[in-house]
Write an enzyme that holds these catalytic residues in place. Structure first.
Site, PDB file in Angstrom:
ATOM      1  N   HIS A 263       0.829  -1.210   0.000  1.00 12.99           N
ATOM      2  CA  HIS A 263       0.000   0.000   0.000  1.00 12.99           C
ATOM      3  C   HIS A 263       0.867   1.265   0.000  1.00 12.99           C
ATOM      4  O   HIS A 263       0.735   2.131  -0.880  1.00 12.99           O
ATOM      5  CB  HIS A 263      -0.925  -0.009   1.227  1.00 12.99           C
ATOM      6  CG  HIS A 263      -1.822   1.175   1.338  1.00 12.99           C
ATOM      7  ND1 HIS A 263      -3.134   1.159   0.924  1.00 12.99           N
ATOM      8  CD2 HIS A 263      -1.602   2.441   1.805  1.00 12.99           C
ATOM      9  CE1 HIS A 263      -3.681   2.356   1.137  1.00 12.99           C
ATOM     10  NE2 HIS A 263      -2.777   3.155   1.677  1.00 12.99           N
ATOM     11  N   GLU A 264       1.767   1.348   0.982  1.00  6.10           N
ATOM     12  CA  GLU A 264       2.614   2.546   1.050  1.00  6.10           C
ATOM     13  C   GLU A 264       3.542   2.608  -0.157  1.00  6.10           C
ATOM     14  O   GLU A 264       3.857   3.699  -0.656  1.00  6.10           O
ATOM     15  CB  GLU A 264       3.410   2.577   2.360  1.00  6.10           C
ATOM     16  CG  GLU A 264       2.570   2.553   3.651  1.00  6.10           C
ATOM     17  CD  GLU A 264       1.481   3.623   3.719  1.00  6.10           C
ATOM     18  OE1 GLU A 264       1.654   4.715   3.133  1.00  6.10           O
ATOM     19  OE2 GLU A 264       0.436   3.356   4.365  1.00  6.10           O
ATOM     20  N   HIS A 267       1.745   4.449  -2.813  1.00  5.59           N
ATOM     21  CA  HIS A 267       1.812   5.907  -2.590  1.00  5.59           C
ATOM     22  C   HIS A 267       3.190   6.430  -3.008  1.00  5.59           C
ATOM     23  O   HIS A 267       3.311   7.481  -3.633  1.00  5.59           O
ATOM     24  CB  HIS A 267       1.631   6.223  -1.097  1.00  5.59           C
ATOM     25  CG  HIS A 267       0.204   6.212  -0.626  1.00  5.59           C
ATOM     26  ND1 HIS A 267      -0.777   7.007  -1.178  1.00  5.59           N
ATOM     27  CD2 HIS A 267      -0.405   5.526   0.372  1.00  5.59           C
ATOM     28  CE1 HIS A 267      -1.936   6.802  -0.538  1.00  5.59           C
ATOM     29  NE2 HIS A 267      -1.734   5.906   0.402  1.00  5.59           N
ATOM     30  N   GLU A 293      -4.700   7.814  -3.145  1.00  5.84           N
ATOM     31  CA  GLU A 293      -5.198   6.549  -2.611  1.00  5.84           C
ATOM     32  C   GLU A 293      -5.489   5.549  -3.736  1.00  5.84           C
ATOM     33  O   GLU A 293      -5.410   4.341  -3.529  1.00  5.84           O
ATOM     34  CB  GLU A 293      -6.450   6.833  -1.760  1.00  5.84           C
ATOM     35  CG  GLU A 293      -6.805   5.766  -0.760  1.00  5.84           C
ATOM     36  CD  GLU A 293      -5.789   5.545   0.364  1.00  5.84           C
ATOM     37  OE1 GLU A 293      -4.898   6.400   0.575  1.00  5.84           O
ATOM     38  OE2 GLU A 293      -5.889   4.499   1.025  1.00  5.84           O
TER      39      GLU A 293
HETATM   40 CO    CO Z   1      -3.193   5.287   1.881  1.00  4.00          CO
END
Ligand code: CO
Length: 500
Positions: A263-264, A267, A293
């Site tokens: 997830h990170e 980003h 996101e």
């Molecule tokens: Co996030």
């Protein structure tokens, strides 16, 4: 010639502002990773001094004049034009904040945060509710001086998702609710896949190494970033050449490190993909929180929880943890990482029931801002909503309205961006499959570079040139359409849960 000189002055000012903001981000990153216990108190002051300085640099009358001149002179370059136009909008908005208001809000949030922590520890909302009351009041005032057409909430949401209105969110969420309510009910009637093997003992160092391997596979550039440990995983950036991610490793829950890492990482790839020559300028900054996101969730869920992704990665994982996984077939592992189950905690929710957590928060905060719900009634409104939407009882306030930090920071209008991001992610991936031949074949082979190249070209390189709605139309030829998420969810989960 004169306008070229002005544009140069304009970029120099904005780059100074960015220098200060990014310096402040370094301090913030350090505060959440390595700071010694006693360092936190003055660190808060240092960060707040820098924020004040950045604001002062930005809102000077001289800079306002430069912007006015540049607007009149109309640059021939469309990127320069867009930069000036967006900065002018930012400038007008920033000027609406009086120093008094900024100081008051900052004081209230710094008082609210420790009380939120305390209320959570003591499971007692009344410790935090007076702070929430003040913050809601300040946020209403903020909406008033910022201005809005239909709903005060729109003025606040504009900070996170420029151009999106609550009436759009209402339409979207009605569709989401109608679909997911029945679909989750159908899923819940089926027997859940086994997942106990995810909660055996997983050595921390081995997990960490595996996570680093995943980031490398995603093409995270370790010469332009690094990963560290923090309580709550996050991503921060000091420039496209220095992007930091953090993760959290749980010895008895394999999911925690792996998917926070992916997830990170998503980003971070966005931040590393912004154009360095646009440093400090709107076209060198991320488009919106929803689009940010979309990147993290595309990697985390659409790629990172897909069977294709694990075809190459699962054998590697099995060789790291043979004691836990050697007897678990790929298919079972895949199902275990996609269990759907109504639950209490937003950040632990699966990718379907997650949206109920968001809709509940959205409704409550919107009602607070429009003053149709009193702060004192929030704890009960929260618990009722969980019963209505997810069919579960909230046993403690800690598992209820005290679980998220956002309101204590004064962030109202933030939550919807999580859902928007998930829906954008699926719509973008659908388009990527059309645009990039053999996209999925490459993912199966462990090569996600073609996907990243597509994201760079379609999203990362543009910064704020398009707002989120324009960007979506530009890439996919249509506005955000829930249909894509609906089809994706039905296909994926009907297979996992044997639904015909
Ligand atoms: Co996030």
């Amino acid at each position: 010639m004169q306008s070229e000189n002005l544009y140069k002055q304009y970029t120099e000012t904005l780059r100074k502002v960015a220098d200060i903001d990014y310096a402040s981000a370094v301090l913030q990153w350090d505060m959440e990773t390595y700071i010694p216990e006693k360092g936190a108190e003055l660190r808060g002051q240092q960060i707040s001094t820098l924020s004040g300085l950045a604001h002062d640099f930005f809102v000077t009358p001289a800079f306002g004049k430069i912007l006015d001149e540049l607007l009149k002179s109309n640059q021939t370059d469309k990127i320069k034009n867009k930069n000036v136009k967006l900065t002018h909008e930012d400038y007008i908005k920033e000027k609406k904040y009086s120093t008094d208001f900024v100081v008051e809000l900052s004081n209230e949030t710094s008082k609210a945060f420790p009380n939120w922590v305390k209320a959570r520890e003591e499971n007692n909302p009344s410790v935090f509710l007076p702070n929430l009351e003040k913050l809601v009041d300040l946020k209403r005032r903020e909406a008033d001086f910022l201005g809005y057409e239909d709903h005060p909430y729109d003025a606040l949401m504009d900070d996170y998702e420029p151009g999106v209105k609550s009436k759009d969110i209402d339409v979207l969420f009605t569709e989401v609710r109608n679909h997911l309510k029945d679909f989750v009910k159908t899923i819940s009637s089926k027997s859940a896949p086994k997942s106990d093997f995810l909660f055996l003992h997983y050595d921390k160092q081995k997990q960490w190494n595996f996570g680093i391997g995943l980031l490398k596979q995603m093409s995270f550039d370790f010469s332009a970033g690094r990963q560290d440990i923090s309580v709550h995983p996050f991503t921060t950036s000091f420039s496209p050449q220095d992007v930091r991610v953090t993760t959290k490793v749980e010895e008895n829950d394999f999911r925690s490190m792996t998917w926070s890492c992916i997830h990170e990482g998503g980003h971070a790839l966005y931040e590393q993909g912004l154009l360095t020559e646009q440093y400090g300028l709107p076209c060198g900054s991320a488009c919106s929180l929803g689009i940010h996101e979309s990147q993290s969730r595309l990697w985390e869920n659409v790629v990172g929880r897909s069977l294709n992704f694990w075809k190459v990665n699962y054998p590697k994982l099995q060789s790291v943890f043979p004691e836990n996984l050697s007897k678990v077939p790929l298919e079972d592992f895949y199902k275990s990482i996609n269990v759907v189950k109504p639950s209490l905690i937003r950040i632990e929710a699966d990718e379907l029931t997650y949206h109920f957590h968001i809709m509940i928060r959205y409704e409550i905060e919107k009602r607070l801002i429009e003053n149709s719900l009193k702060v004192k009634d929030v704890p009960e409104a929260w618990n009722e909503a969980y019963k209505t939407y997810l069919g579960i009882d909230v046993p403690t306030y800690r598992h209820g309205m005290l679980q998220d930090v956002h309101w204590s920071h004064g962030s109202f209008g933030y939550f919807p961006t999580y859902s928007l991001g998930s829906f954008y992610a699926v719509q973008f991936f659908h388009q990527a499959k059309k645009d990039v031949p053999d996209l999925e074949k490459n993912i199966i082979a462990g090569n996600t570079k073609p996907l990243l190249d597509w994201l760079r070209e379609k999203i990362h390189y543009h910064g704020r040139f398009y707002n989120s709605q324009e960007l979506c139309e530009h890439i996919t030829g249509e506005k955000l359409n829930y249909k894509y998420f609906k089809e994706y969810a039905e296909k994926k989960y009907s297979q996992i849960y044997n639904i015909n």
